[in-house]
Design a protein around this motif. Structure first.
Motif, PDB file in Angstrom:
ATOM      1  N   LEU A  63      -2.161   3.042  13.142  1.00  0.00           N
ATOM      2  CA  LEU A  63      -2.616   2.132  12.095  1.00  0.00           C
ATOM      3  C   LEU A  63      -2.282   0.673  12.418  1.00  0.00           C
ATOM      4  N   LYS A  64      -1.602   0.430  13.508  1.00  0.00           N
ATOM      5  CA  LYS A  64      -1.113  -0.910  13.805  1.00  0.00           C
ATOM      6  C   LYS A  64      -2.262  -1.918  13.846  1.00  0.00           C
ATOM      7  N   GLY A  65      -2.074  -3.026  13.135  1.00  0.00           N
ATOM      8  CA  GLY A  65      -3.063  -4.096  13.123  1.00  0.00           C
ATOM      9  C   GLY A  65      -4.100  -3.971  12.027  1.00  0.00           C
ATOM     10  N   LEU A  66      -4.277  -2.776  11.454  1.00  0.00           N
ATOM     11  CA  LEU A  66      -5.200  -2.626  10.326  1.00  0.00           C
ATOM     12  C   LEU A  66      -4.588  -3.282   9.089  1.00  0.00           C
ATOM     13  N   GLN A  67      -5.445  -3.779   8.223  1.00  0.00           N
ATOM     14  CA  GLN A  67      -4.965  -4.429   7.006  1.00  0.00           C
ATOM     15  C   GLN A  67      -5.505  -3.703   5.785  1.00  0.00           C
ATOM     16  N   LEU A  68      -4.875  -3.933   4.647  1.00  0.00           N
ATOM     17  CA  LEU A  68      -5.274  -3.262   3.420  1.00  0.00           C
ATOM     18  C   LEU A  68      -6.380  -4.037   2.711  1.00  0.00           C
ATOM     19  N   HIS A  69      -7.331  -3.296   2.180  1.00  0.00           N
ATOM     20  CA  HIS A  69      -8.450  -3.891   1.466  1.00  0.00           C
ATOM     21  C   HIS A  69      -7.951  -4.562   0.186  1.00  0.00           C
ATOM     22  N   ASP A  70      -8.649  -5.616  -0.221  1.00  0.00           N
ATOM     23  CA  ASP A  70      -8.228  -6.371  -1.404  1.00  0.00           C
ATOM     24  C   ASP A  70      -8.166  -5.488  -2.648  1.00  0.00           C
ATOM     25  N   GLU A  71      -8.994  -4.439  -2.708  1.00  0.00           N
ATOM     26  CA  GLU A  71      -9.030  -3.573  -3.882  1.00  0.00           C
ATOM     27  C   GLU A  71      -8.499  -2.171  -3.571  1.00  0.00           C
ATOM     28  N   TYR A  72      -7.605  -2.059  -2.614  1.00  0.00           N
ATOM     29  CA  TYR A  72      -7.129  -0.736  -2.190  1.00  0.00           C
ATOM     30  C   TYR A  72      -6.422   0.016  -3.308  1.00  0.00           C
ATOM     31  N   LEU A  73      -5.751  -0.706  -4.211  1.00  0.00           N
ATOM     32  CA  LEU A  73      -5.018  -0.048  -5.290  1.00  0.00           C
ATOM     33  C   LEU A  73      -5.943   0.616  -6.297  1.00  0.00           C
ATOM     34  N   GLU A  74      -7.232   0.292  -6.257  1.00  0.00           N
ATOM     35  CA  GLU A  74      -8.182   0.900  -7.182  1.00  0.00           C
ATOM     36  C   GLU A  74      -8.914   2.077  -6.561  1.00  0.00           C
ATOM     37  N   HIS A  75      -8.725   2.312  -5.287  1.00  0.00           N
ATOM     38  CA  HIS A  75      -9.474   3.375  -4.618  1.00  0.00           C
ATOM     39  C   HIS A  75      -8.927   4.732  -5.035  1.00  0.00           C
ATOM     40  N   ASP A  76      -9.821   5.609  -5.462  1.00  0.00           N
ATOM     41  CA  ASP A  76      -9.405   6.888  -6.019  1.00  0.00           C
ATOM     42  C   ASP A  76      -8.631   7.734  -5.012  1.00  0.00           C
ATOM     43  N   SER A  77      -9.064   7.754  -3.764  1.00  0.00           N
ATOM     44  CA  SER A  77      -8.390   8.587  -2.759  1.00  0.00           C
ATOM     45  C   SER A  77      -7.003   8.054  -2.441  1.00  0.00           C
ATOM     46  N   PHE A  78      -6.833   6.728  -2.431  1.00  0.00           N
ATOM     47  CA  PHE A  78      -5.501   6.159  -2.227  1.00  0.00           C
ATOM     48  C   PHE A  78      -4.602   6.507  -3.410  1.00  0.00           C
ATOM     49  N   CYS A  79      -5.157   6.410  -4.608  1.00  0.00           N
ATOM     50  CA  CYS A  79      -4.363   6.685  -5.805  1.00  0.00           C
ATOM     51  C   CYS A  79      -3.865   8.121  -5.834  1.00  0.00           C
ATOM     52  N   MET A  80      -4.651   9.032  -5.263  1.00  0.00           N
ATOM     53  CA  MET A  80      -4.286  10.447  -5.298  1.00  0.00           C
ATOM     54  C   MET A  80      -2.941  10.692  -4.620  1.00  0.00           C
ATOM     55  N   TRP A  81      -2.634   9.909  -3.590  1.00  0.00           N
ATOM     56  CA  TRP A  81      -1.397  10.120  -2.832  1.00  0.00           C
ATOM     57  C   TRP A  81      -0.471   8.919  -2.921  1.00  0.00           C
ATOM     58  N   LYS A  82      -0.734   8.024  -3.855  1.00  0.00           N
ATOM     59  CA  LYS A  82       0.098   6.831  -4.008  1.00  0.00           C
ATOM     60  C   LYS A  82       1.359   7.191  -4.787  1.00  0.00           C
ATOM     61  N   ASP A  83       2.491   7.231  -4.106  1.00  0.00           N
ATOM     62  CA  ASP A  83       3.717   7.646  -4.803  1.00  0.00           C
ATOM     63  C   ASP A  83       4.961   7.025  -4.201  1.00  0.00           C
ATOM     64  N   THR A  84       4.840   5.893  -3.518  1.00  0.00           N
ATOM     65  CA  THR A  84       6.014   5.286  -2.916  1.00  0.00           C
ATOM     66  C   THR A  84       6.311   3.944  -3.569  1.00  0.00           C
ATOM     67  N   VAL A  85       7.536   3.477  -3.414  1.00  0.00           N
ATOM     68  CA  VAL A  85       7.938   2.215  -4.030  1.00  0.00           C
ATOM     69  C   VAL A  85       7.304   1.019  -3.337  1.00  0.00           C
ATOM     70  N   LEU A  86       6.666   1.233  -2.193  1.00  0.00           N
ATOM     71  CA  LEU A  86       6.053   0.123  -1.461  1.00  0.00           C
ATOM     72  C   LEU A  86       4.531   0.092  -1.581  1.00  0.00           C
ATOM     73  N   ASP A  87       3.951   0.979  -2.350  1.00  0.00           N
ATOM     74  CA  ASP A  87       2.494   1.027  -2.409  1.00  0.00           C
ATOM     75  C   ASP A  87       1.891  -0.267  -2.939  1.00  0.00           C
ATOM     76  N   SER A  88       2.628  -0.968  -3.782  1.00  0.00           N
ATOM     77  CA  SER A  88       2.137  -2.242  -4.309  1.00  0.00           C
ATOM     78  C   SER A  88       2.702  -3.425  -3.537  1.00  0.00           C
ATOM     79  N   ALA A  89       3.278  -3.160  -2.374  1.00  0.00           N
ATOM     80  CA  ALA A  89       3.823  -4.217  -1.510  1.00  0.00           C
ATOM     81  C   ALA A  89       3.169  -4.102  -0.137  1.00  0.00           C
ATOM     82  N   PRO A  90       1.910  -4.524   0.002  1.00  0.00           N
ATOM     83  CA  PRO A  90       1.163  -4.277   1.246  1.00  0.00           C
ATOM     84  C   PRO A  90       1.801  -4.875   2.484  1.00  0.00           C
ATOM     85  N   ASN A  91       2.571  -5.951   2.336  1.00  0.00           N
ATOM     86  CA  ASN A  91       3.203  -6.533   3.518  1.00  0.00           C
ATOM     87  C   ASN A  91       4.277  -5.641   4.111  1.00  0.00           C
ATOM     88  N   GLN A  92       4.760  -4.673   3.342  1.00  0.00           N
ATOM     89  CA  GLN A  92       5.834  -3.806   3.823  1.00  0.00           C
ATOM     90  C   GLN A  92       5.342  -2.401   4.192  1.00  0.00           C
TER      91      GLN A  92
END
Length: 836
Positions: free
Chosen positions: A623-652
């Protein structure tokens, strides 16, 4: 349109552990065209800045970090001993509107003799600023003390410059540039003089390159350095030149060079379409030229199944349909859309789980149900069973008693031979070769070789991609292996990401990013394959999947059922949402501005001790060098597995890490269910084979709770107190048509004590064979035991075989219900189409 190019987003998830449904994306909405913008950030002043020590006011400066635009940190000058420092300094960034741009403003105290102190960090979502706007904001850092940071933002569209991006709505791959730096000798000062140059581009794939001119440096291409970096990032070429007079290509000042700071050339200030001279000395020229890099991706961005797996499912359904007709005694053949997808999932437990899984599969084959299964997923030591079976491309079509006899011989023999001098030399040779190939080696590689020696009489060169031969006709279920990606200084409860392995692909459930199995372990950058590294032998992956050395203290606290709240006071950072004045209009996908205050030295040390893992497996991060989409937090598939304390901290998150850190899944939840629950796999029935030690209901309880929190369709698994005290051999959980039917098989010795086969009672002389202790601390099946007696091996094998056979009626009823569901759904769709 293929899902790798999708930019639609369906649902938004807020918070860390709770999932909230948002409105579906309207298909008639026009997708915003991504564009490049020019962001100006002016750091104006601070008021009432907090003290770093008691002796003086803070020597304050502000660092700016926007990794989606530049890997170079910017900073203001230092204002010494001042409570209300004023800077009025402007900084500029080129940003891509399609990615999530989080600007971090870190307030620091400069120290002379000790490392500088970081007082606080403000994380601001640039999406709050609209193009063409100039916004003056005050960040309220501590309202009680009236501590504020005053910043001005200006965002402007960059016209006549475009960038091609590829996205799945969560990850974004951007254009890559290929920079060639060439050093030409224009005169020789001496035949014996060697001149060494060092070039670096932060954030590039290569990072740093060395070039030498002079004797012994005549290899072709030795005077050239190559860099790959994101085209529209603000990259600098840093040059360390040899000692002699030089001048910059864009300056007429001639200077005498000594040991000094490197020369920094901003690449976006040069017209790199032509060859440009950036430095010239008395005996050399340094030229640069840029070319467009790779256009196509070498990984797959998309949440759907790969073409190979879809083709496999089509072939497997024919096998499953024939098997179901026979075991259910159906009068007519099933149509393709009437064939349910059945999966076998497992739990970990060392040699106990490996042995028990052989017994369960043997029983499923005897019932004729094995041919009804489309997926088998495993974790930890059940992957040993799977890897062993898939060495034979037709294993499920043959009598499994042969493989069982083979594994029996390996389990009952002494493991001391695995430490013989010959074996130790073999381990050393294999690990040295692996390191030379470019893999990052660790103790888990040695553990993998040891597992291989336990289960084979000779060297085994089998690879994960070789298992494709076992799937080419749909003749066997598709194997799915599971691991967790973790981070340093985080407990597994706080940060973990599901990674699945199939013979076709390896990828992340959360990001929808997959690479071919033969490319896993190779080096990638922005989705492009940069360096091909030979595929790992599967024994090294087995060492990763069953890494018993990866448990941290916090993992043990979680698995023991104790509250982790006290420990989180020490192991989690201090973060809080803050307000900016004036309040900006809300946008649907923007993130709240938050303030992070670092912990002290004692807390950091304790955090390292509690979250440290003895050994993890390191693989190059694709995944190195890939960046997160501006609306990634709204994507249903991401939300399905979103469960970490860093999910809302894209820089980390992991897109900038060099390596994935993979550990055994069992140290979070002891089940291999997650990849089976991907919506794209449309699984209708799950046969969950539990082989864990201790509580037989804990893995089920934990995973049921996890699915509930994540909004993953999964049947409710409520058990009465009587059931928990006196477990049966099989439980059926069925809710509705959205969730799969779950058959849960605890590892228990229920009626097996009196019956050696269904409805066949034991004679008095056979009663001893029915006494199988799988629950007490003194049981001969402890997770750490690697050798069993033949008697104990047979007892465990027969127990698991019996538990399946004795519940034939429940298994067949679940399969019949699944068929009826599929037929009803098919009929409903047909009627709807006729009405239309």
């Amino acid at each position: 349109m293929p899902d790798r190019f999708m930019q639609t987003n369906l649902h938004r998830k807020t918070g860390v552990r709770r999932r909230n449904r948002g409105r579906p994306h309207n298909a008639t909405d026009k997708a915003e065209v991504p564009h490049l913008c020019w962001l100006t950030v002016k750091i104006i002043r601070m008021r009432n800045v907090r003290k770093a020590d008691l002796l003086s006011q803070t020597d304050c400066y502000v660092k700016l970090w926007l990794p989606t635009a530049s890997f170079q940190e910017a900073r203001t000058r230092t204002v010494c001993n001042c409570k209300n420092p004023v800077w009025n300094e402007a900084f500029h960034f080129t940003i891509q509107s399609a990615v999530k741009n989080i600007l971090e403003l870190t307030v620091c105290d400069e120290d002379t003799f000790t490392p500088n102190d970081q007082l606080l960090t403000v994380c601001f979502d640039v999406a709050k600023i609209q193009p063409g706007e100039k916004v003056h904001l005050n960040f309220e850092l501590n309202p009680e003390n009236q501590e504020e940071l005053e910043v001005e933002f200006l965002l402007e569209n960059i016209r006549d410059v475009s960038e091609n991006i590829i996205t799945n709505g969560v990850l974004v791959s951007r254009d890559v540039s290929h920079l060639e730096v060439q050093v030409d000798a224009i005169k020789m000062t001496s035949l014996f003089t060697r001149r060494d140059f060092t070039f670096a581009v932060k954030g590039s794939y290569e990072g740093r390159q060395d070039v030498s001119l002079g004797p012994c440096c005549n290899r072709r291409g030795s005077n050239t350095a190559l860099f790959h970096y994101i085209k529209h990032s603000q990259a600098n070429l840093e040059i360390m030149l040899p000692k002699e007079s030089f001048f910059c290509g864009h300056s007429s000042d001639k200077r005498e060079r000594g040991i000094s700071r490197p020369l920094a050339v901003p690449l976006n200030s040069l017209d790199l379409r032509e060859r440009v001279t950036v430095a010239r000395g008395e005996s050399y020229d340094v030229h640069v030229r840029e070319e467009d890099g790779y256009k196509n991706l070498d990984l797959r961005l998309g949440f759907g199944l790969c073409a190979e797996e879809e083709d496999f499912i089509c072939k497997r359904k024919k096998v499953v349909a024939a098997a179901l007709k026979e075991v259910l005694q159906l009068d007519e053949d099933l149509q393709e859309n009437e064939v349910p997808v059945v999966a076998v999932t497992t739990a970990a437990g060392g040699v106990r789980s490996m042995t028990a899984m052989f017994g369960s599969l043997l029983a499923l084959q005897e019932l004729g149900v094995l041919d009804c299964v489309s997926y088998i997923s495993g974790l930890s030591a059940t992957t040993w069973t799977m890897a062993k079976l898939y060495e034979d491309a037709n294993w499920s079509q043959k009598d499994l008693k042969g493989p069982v006899d083979d594994i029996r011989r390996h389990v009952i023999k002494s493991k001391l031979r695995c430490f013989s001098l010959g074996h130790l030399k073999y381990y050393e040779k294999e690990i040295c070769e692996r390191k030379q190939e470019g893999h990052k080696v660790s103790f888990t590689d040695l553990w993998g070789l040891f597992i291989d020696s336990m289960l084979h009489n000779e060297e085994n060169t089998h690879k994960l991609s070789d298992q494709q031969l076992a799937l080419n006709q749909g003749q066997n279920p598709l194997p799915v292996y599971l691991s967790l990606n973790v981070k340093d200084d985080f407990s597994t409860l706080d940060f973990k990401e599901w990674v699945e392995f199939t013979p076709y692909e390896v990828g992340f459930l959360k990001y929808g990013a997959f690479v071919r199995s033969e490319d896993f372990g190779s080096e990638f950058f922005v989705g492009r394959l940069m360096k091909k590294i030979p595929e790992s032998q599967i024994c090294f992956l087995e060492g990763t999947w069953s890494n018993i050395f990866s448990q941290s203290f916090m993992d043990a606290v979680y698995l023991s059922g104790h509250s982790e709240d006290f420990w989180h006071r020490w192991t989690r950072g201090t973060e809080s949402d803050i307000e900016e004045q004036p309040a900006l209009p809300k946008r649907s996908h923007e993130q709240t501005t938050y303030l992070s205050v670092p912990k002290g030295c004692l807390s950091n040390t304790l955090r390292e001790l509690m979250t440290g893992r003895p050994v993890v497996s390191n693989y190059h991060n694709f995944l190195k060098g890939l960046q997160l989409h501006d609306e990634y937090l709204e994507h249903d598939s991401f939300c399905m597995w979103k469960d970490t304390v860093l999910d809302s901290a894209p820089n980390q998150l992991n897109q900038m890490d060099d390596y994935l850190k993979l550990v055994d899944t069992a140290f979070f939840i002891n089940t291999s269910c997650p990849p089976i629950l991907r919506p794209e796999r449309k699984v209708d029935v799950i046969l969950h084979l539990n082989y864990s030690g201790g509580s037989q209901t804990l893995p089920l309880d934990l995973f049921s709770e996890y699915c509930s929190e994540q909004g993953i369709p999964f049947p409710r698994t409520e058990l009465s107190e009587d059931d928990r005290e006196h477990l049966k051999e099989c439980y059926v959980f069925e809710d509705n048509s959205e969730a799969p039917i779950l058959l849960y098989f605890p590892l228990v010795c229920d009626t097996f004590q009196k019956y050696k086969a269904p409805n066949v009672e034991r004679s008095p002389s056979e009663m001893e064979q029915g006494r199988v202790d799988v629950s007490s601390c003194a049981a001969p099946y402890g997770t750490g035991l690697l050798t069993y007696t033949e008697e104990n091996f047979n007892k465990l094998l027969n127990l698991c075989n019996y538990n399946i056979l004795n519940n034939k009626h429940l298994i067949l009823q679940a399969l019949r219900t699944a068929v009826e569901r599929k037929q009803f759904k098919s009929c409903s769709l047909l009627q709807s189409s006729r009405l239309c």
